[in-house]
Enzyme design. Structure first.
Site, mmCIF file in Angstrom:
data_model
loop_
_atom_site.group_PDB
_atom_site.id
_atom_site.type_symbol
_atom_site.label_atom_id
_atom_site.label_comp_id
_atom_site.label_asym_id
_atom_site.label_seq_id
_atom_site.Cartn_x
_atom_site.Cartn_y
_atom_site.Cartn_z
ATOM 1 C CD GLU A 108 5.003 -12.493 -2.604
ATOM 2 O OE1 GLU A 108 3.937 -13.286 -2.759
ATOM 3 O OE2 GLU A 108 5.035 -11.583 -1.882
ATOM 4 C CB CYS A 128 -3.047 -5.459 -6.438
ATOM 5 S SG CYS A 128 -4.566 -5.414 -7.168
ATOM 6 C CB CYS A 135 -6.267 -9.650 -1.327
ATOM 7 S SG CYS A 135 -4.810 -9.626 -2.360
ATOM 8 C CB SER A 212 -6.901 -14.091 -12.368
ATOM 9 O OG SER A 212 -7.415 -13.507 -11.281
#
Length: 367
Positions: A108, A128, A135, A212
């Site tokens: 995405e 991830c 999340c 990040s």
């Protein structure tokens, strides 16, 4: 507390995509072009198309000899991203795209248009491995690292979209799927391509790039030594190790203090203020004492070189995690500021299109 899944620091063995033009250094591009029987100046010519005009199909590059366009395409321009679904919200200001990669994996990116800028949120991994329980991406686990070109091509696609609208892409945030610093080499290579002037890159200012991390302390220090002037954003989510061990499981390896020390090193090396990301979760990390502790720890560790970005949690369907009420959020902000640390609430664009990263991909898998 329930046992959360183990963190996957290494990607499982999914196949990386075939080599792409954007995976190669300038010298490697020239060598690849010469291997195809073309003079090496063609590499710069192709780069101007890719980075300057956002074209990824050599068959449209009319200044290449017609007989060689297919050759270049087959050798250096495999299709990396195929759009599956595009969803718009905020009266067309936010566009979320779900991509399918060469191996069927879903990815995405989110393009957010503001009055003064256009920001693209990109992914650095498919899935991830950091296993943060609130999340959507973390719940799905890690599929694999993205190649440099898969990261860069997300930017090219968005830049082409903005150009078609008569505007330009100005900001990039590595806040999509994945932990950027767990795919370190490719992310740094992508950052350099995003920020170098044409024909070697898109020419977006390093100051407009945010990388990040959930807090891989050694990688933060390594990034500081790259001498980039990007913003570092640390997803802290709580100031105490006891809670962070469960909210952000990598904390079992690198404590809050280690992460803040590394962030200080980054701030000193880059002369950039560090952004602290804090997803406010009802009755979990939104208490007064945590707001006070957050302000104190950040003030001690980073002084004026820090800003807290409070994020109202975007709950995923069926999740027990929920956003804190507005009055709790306001009190939290007030208390952090009282400790001498700037703190603002992030503008949450795209909530009605499942803009929390991983949600579209999760929906597609279910669907």
């Amino acid at each position: 507390m329930s046992e959360f899944p183990k963190i996957q620091l290494l990607a499982p063995k999914h196949g990386m995509p075939p080599k792409h033009f954007a995976d190669l250094t300038k010298a490697e591009r020239q060598a690849a072009i010469q291997e195809l029987g073309l003079p090496k100046f063609r590499a710069d010519q192709i780069a101007r198309h890719y980075y300057g005009r956002f074209e990824a199909d050599p068959t449209t590059m009319t200044d290449l000899p017609e007989a060689q366009r297919e050759l270049v395409k087959d050798a250096l321009f495999p299709t990396l991203l195929t759009p599956v679904r595009t969803v718009e919200t905020d009266e067309g200001d936010t566009t979320k795209t779900l991509w399918r990669l060469h191996d069927g994996i879903l990815l995405e990116s989110v393009l957010m248009r503001y009055t003064d800028r256009a920001t693209l949120c990109i992914s650095s991994q498919a899935g991830c491995g950091m296993a943060c329980p609130f999340c959507a991406t973390g719940q799905g686990g890690l599929d694999r690292n993205l190649s440099t070109a898969e990261i860069v091509d997300q930017v090219r696609e968005a830049a082409a979209m903005m150009e078609a609208e008569g505007s330009r892409l100005s900001n990039i945030v590595f806040m999509g799927m994945g932990e950027p610093l767990a795919n370190y080499k490719r992310v740094v290579s992508a950052v350099r391509q995003i920020t170098q002037p044409s024909p070697d890159g898109f020419g977006i200012s390093q100051r407009n790039i945010t990388v990040s991390t959930v807090g891989l302390a050694p990688a933060i220090r390594k990034l500081a030594d790259e001498d980039l002037s990007c913003t570092l954003a640390v997803s802290l989510h709580t100031p105490d190790d006891e809670l962070r061990d469960t909210l952000v499981p990598i904390n079992n390896r690198y404590s809050v203090q280690e992460v803040l020390d590394a962030a200080r090193y980054y701030a000193d090396k880059s002369s950039r203020r560090v952004s602290i990301e804090y997803a406010l979760i009802r009755d979990i990390n939104d208490q007064d004492f945590r707001a006070d502790m957050l302000g104190q720890k950040l003030h001690e560790a980073l002084g004026s070189k820090v800003h807290v970005n409070l994020i109202p949690l975007n709950p995923t369907p069926g999740s027990k995690w929920d956003a804190s009420p507005k009055e709790r959020q306001d009190e939290f902000v007030r208390r952090v500021i009282a400790q001498g640390v700037t703190c603002t609430v992030r503008d949450t664009k795209g909530q009605e299109i499942a803009a929390a990263c991983g949600q579209l991909a999760a929906d597609e898998k279910v669907g």
